[in-house]
Design a protein around this motif. Structure first.
Motif, PDB file in Angstrom:
ATOM      1  N   ALA A   2       0.802  -1.179  -0.064  1.00 51.60           N
ATOM      2  CA  ALA A   2       0.042  -0.134   0.122  1.00 51.60           C
ATOM      3  C   ALA A   2       1.027   1.285   0.131  1.00 51.60           C
ATOM      4  N   LYS A   3       0.589   2.175  -0.705  1.00 49.54           N
ATOM      5  CA  LYS A   3       1.199   3.651  -0.571  1.00 49.54           C
ATOM      6  C   LYS A   3       0.977   4.370   0.368  1.00 49.54           C
ATOM      7  N   THR A   4       1.772   5.067   0.671  1.00 52.49           N
ATOM      8  CA  THR A   4       1.856   6.143   1.765  1.00 52.49           C
ATOM      9  C   THR A   4       1.088   7.493   1.227  1.00 52.49           C
ATOM     10  N   LEU A   5      -0.423   7.329   1.560  1.00 49.28           N
ATOM     11  CA  LEU A   5      -0.900   8.652   1.068  1.00 49.28           C
ATOM     12  C   LEU A   5      -0.874   9.902   1.597  1.00 49.28           C
ATOM     13  N   GLN A  29      -8.209   7.831  12.950  1.00 46.18           N
ATOM     14  CA  GLN A  29      -8.568   8.010  11.261  1.00 46.18           C
ATOM     15  C   GLN A  29      -7.052   7.211  10.648  1.00 46.18           C
ATOM     16  N   ILE A  30      -6.108   7.270  10.945  1.00 50.34           N
ATOM     17  CA  ILE A  30      -4.910   7.065  10.403  1.00 50.34           C
ATOM     18  C   ILE A  30      -3.942   5.851  10.556  1.00 50.34           C
ATOM     19  N   ASP A  31      -4.104   4.963   9.832  1.00 50.70           N
ATOM     20  CA  ASP A  31      -3.145   3.727  10.193  1.00 50.70           C
ATOM     21  C   ASP A  31      -2.108   3.573   9.259  1.00 50.70           C
ATOM     22  N   ALA A  32      -0.912   2.848   9.424  1.00 54.90           N
ATOM     23  CA  ALA A  32       0.246   2.516   8.604  1.00 54.90           C
ATOM     24  C   ALA A  32       0.096   1.935   7.319  1.00 54.90           C
ATOM     25  N   PRO A  33       0.285   2.340   6.235  1.00 57.41           N
ATOM     26  CA  PRO A  33       1.815   3.241   6.097  1.00 57.41           C
ATOM     27  C   PRO A  33       1.621   4.363   6.131  1.00 57.41           C
ATOM     28  N   ASN A  34       0.436   5.019   6.278  1.00 57.30           N
ATOM     29  CA  ASN A  34       0.143   6.413   6.450  1.00 57.30           C
ATOM     30  C   ASN A  34       1.158   6.773   7.909  1.00 57.30           C
ATOM     31  N   GLU A  35       1.402   8.150   8.021  1.00 58.48           N
ATOM     32  CA  GLU A  35       2.513   8.387   9.093  1.00 58.48           C
ATOM     33  C   GLU A  35       1.945   9.635   9.796  1.00 58.48           C
ATOM     34  N   THR A  47       6.798  16.676  27.356  1.00 61.31           N
ATOM     35  CA  THR A  47       6.269  16.158  26.265  1.00 61.31           C
ATOM     36  C   THR A  47       6.702  14.954  25.398  1.00 61.31           C
ATOM     37  N   LEU A  48       8.018  15.039  25.389  1.00 58.20           N
ATOM     38  CA  LEU A  48       8.902  13.939  24.714  1.00 58.20           C
ATOM     39  C   LEU A  48       8.511  12.550  25.443  1.00 58.20           C
ATOM     40  N   ALA A  49       8.750  12.572  26.651  1.00 53.87           N
ATOM     41  CA  ALA A  49       8.619  11.450  27.360  1.00 53.87           C
ATOM     42  C   ALA A  49       6.945  10.972  27.322  1.00 53.87           C
ATOM     43  N   LEU A  50       6.222  11.832  27.117  1.00 53.32           N
ATOM     44  CA  LEU A  50       4.716  11.174  26.891  1.00 53.32           C
ATOM     45  C   LEU A  50       4.401  10.884  25.724  1.00 53.32           C
ATOM     46  N   VAL A  51       5.040  11.316  24.669  1.00 55.43           N
ATOM     47  CA  VAL A  51       4.767  10.925  23.426  1.00 55.43           C
ATOM     48  C   VAL A  51       5.283   9.587  23.023  1.00 55.43           C
ATOM     49  N   GLN A  52       6.728   9.365  23.640  1.00 56.60           N
ATOM     50  CA  GLN A  52       7.498   8.025  23.473  1.00 56.60           C
ATOM     51  C   GLN A  52       6.510   6.919  24.226  1.00 56.60           C
ATOM     52  N   GLN A  53       6.070   7.192  25.401  1.00 57.34           N
ATOM     53  CA  GLN A  53       5.275   6.328  26.270  1.00 57.34           C
ATOM     54  C   GLN A  53       3.924   5.886  25.434  1.00 57.34           C
ATOM     55  N   GLN A  54       3.353   7.048  25.046  1.00 57.67           N
ATOM     56  CA  GLN A  54       1.864   6.682  24.587  1.00 57.67           C
ATOM     57  C   GLN A  54       2.048   6.195  23.046  1.00 57.67           C
ATOM     58  N   TYR A  55       3.053   6.631  22.296  1.00 52.76           N
ATOM     59  CA  TYR A  55       3.103   6.441  20.804  1.00 52.76           C
ATOM     60  C   TYR A  55       4.234   5.712  20.203  1.00 52.76           C
ATOM     61  N   GLY A  56       5.286   5.459  21.158  1.00 56.10           N
ATOM     62  CA  GLY A  56       6.621   5.143  20.609  1.00 56.10           C
ATOM     63  C   GLY A  56       6.686   3.759  20.097  1.00 56.10           C
ATOM     64  N   HIS A  57       5.707   3.071  20.285  1.00 55.34           N
ATOM     65  CA  HIS A  57       5.278   1.686  19.688  1.00 55.34           C
ATOM     66  C   HIS A  57       4.505   1.310  18.487  1.00 55.34           C
ATOM     67  N   LEU A  58       3.935   2.455  18.069  1.00 54.15           N
ATOM     68  CA  LEU A  58       2.924   2.363  17.122  1.00 54.15           C
ATOM     69  C   LEU A  58       3.663   2.521  15.508  1.00 54.15           C
ATOM     70  N   PRO A  59       3.449   1.697  14.737  1.00 53.95           N
ATOM     71  CA  PRO A  59       4.024   1.569  13.420  1.00 53.95           C
ATOM     72  C   PRO A  59       3.645   3.016  12.474  1.00 53.95           C
ATOM     73  N   GLY A  84       4.905  10.549   2.658  1.00 56.50           N
ATOM     74  CA  GLY A  84       3.716  10.539   2.144  1.00 56.50           C
ATOM     75  C   GLY A  84       3.558  11.168   0.720  1.00 56.50           C
ATOM     76  N   GLU A  85       2.421  11.053  -0.165  1.00 64.39           N
ATOM     77  CA  GLU A  85       2.249  11.778  -1.074  1.00 64.39           C
ATOM     78  C   GLU A  85       1.723  13.166  -0.968  1.00 64.39           C
ATOM     79  N   PHE A  86       0.835  13.189   0.220  1.00 62.56           N
ATOM     80  CA  PHE A  86       0.335  14.599   0.925  1.00 62.56           C
ATOM     81  C   PHE A  86       0.855  14.776   2.023  1.00 62.56           C
ATOM     82  N   LEU A  87       1.245  16.104   2.361  1.00 64.83           N
ATOM     83  CA  LEU A  87       1.627  16.355   3.715  1.00 64.83           C
ATOM     84  C   LEU A  87       0.413  17.478   4.419  1.00 64.83           C
TER      85      LEU A  87
END
Length: 326
Positions: A2-5, A29-35, A47-59, A84-87
């Protein structure tokens, strides 16, 4: 494969109280390969510790930390990393309503020529999500020329240079070497260039962005003289982009005038709401640059020919509004 839209770029600095709500609105709304690319601009809170803990494991989530350089440089880092094709550039304290990605996918499947995806937006006060007011207001929907879309937003007074105003094909950014660069007012040249260089826009009927208004943010804080001068310089540079890149467009003159009128009013209101005099260089620009265009109505005539009178009338209006809100 699948392409990264879509790549969503989120410049992030000291927003531990808001970032989860923002990212979660996108993850629905957004699954891999979208990012979702979170660019941590050397936050000094959690902030950094929080996003690493919450989302660091998500593809579909990538976390990048950069030396502190402001939102513009953080977005530029995200551009370089994006697959992605779109930003889409999302601010870390805002919310993206459901349906945004689904419609982008439907539109690009049906109309692969679309390189700019536009939508309306709302503002809400921090802590009062149910109390909203319109921000960007689109009035015609479907396929349109990006320059026509720009003209309508300028004329109805709801144009914003904010980078969350649209999703754009990365090829437009790459082809025209667009970057944010500056630390303040970094999005004026970028966004105007996107509307100038894109060829086919889709305008959604939906509201796909909710902007949080919070005290202490740059948007809502008191401005100094340097801020106004930098804002004026950004206006002049952006107007130059408009003048020199629309030679083949039948909307060239109309867009130049609409951008001037819109910018003059905004710079006046910025000063009035800040409680400071409108800079003399702005008044001189109104007289010199505005005088080349024929006013469409009495309000435009007053702005161009009697800017000080126009400012006094607007000051009275703003003072009443501020007293009412106090």
């Amino acid at each position: 494969m699948a392409k990264t839209l879509l790549s969503v770029v989120i410049p992030t600095y000291n927003v531990e109280n808001y970032i989860v709500e923002c990212v979660d609105s996108l993850l629905r709304q957004i699954d891999a390969p979208n990012e979702i690319i979170i660019v941590n601009d050397s936050s000094t809170d959690g902030t950094l510790a929080l996003v690493q803990q919450q989302y660091g494991h998500l593809p579909q989530v990538r976390i990048i930390t950069t030396p502190n350089g402001g939102a513009g440089k953080a977005r530029d880092t995200g551009i370089e990393a994006a697959q992605g094709e779109f930003l889409f550039f999302c601010d870390p304290d805002d919310i993206v309503p459901d349906g945004f990605f689904a419609e982008l996918q439907q539109v690009t499947d049906a109309h692969p020529e679309v390189d700019l995806f536009c939508f309306s937006s709302q503002m809400f006060e921090d802590g009062q999500q149910s109390v909203t007011r319109p921000k960007v207001r689109h009035e015609q929907f479907g396929l349109h020329s990006p320059q026509e879309v720009l003209a309508r937003l300028l004329n109805n007074g709801s144009y914003t240079s904010a980078a969350w105003n649209y999703a754009v094909k990365k090829s437009i950014i790459t082809q025209h070497q667009l970057r944010f660069v500056d630390r303040v007012h970094e999005d004026h040249k970028f966004t105007l260039s996107v509307f100038v260089h894109a060829r086919h826009a889709w305008v959604s009927q939906q509201v796909y962005y909710r902007q949080r208004v919070r005290s202490g943010s740059l948007t809502n804080s008191r401005k100094n003289d340097d801020y106004f001068l930098q804002r004026y310089n950004a206006f002049m540079q952006t107007y130059g982009i408009l003048k020199h890149n629309l030679d083949r467009s039948p909307l060239k003159n109309a867009l130049e005038k609409a951008y001037l009128m819109h910018s003059f009013r905004l710079m006046i209101y910025l000063s009035l709401y800040n409680g400071t005099p409108v800079p003399e260089y702005v008044i001189n620009a109104i007289r010199f640059m505005g005088g080349q265009f024929k006013p469409a109505n009495a309000k435009e005539w007053l702005l161009i020919n009697r800017p000080r009178v126009f400012i006094l009338l607007q000051k009275y209006k703003v003072t009443k509004e501020l007293k009412k809100a106090a």
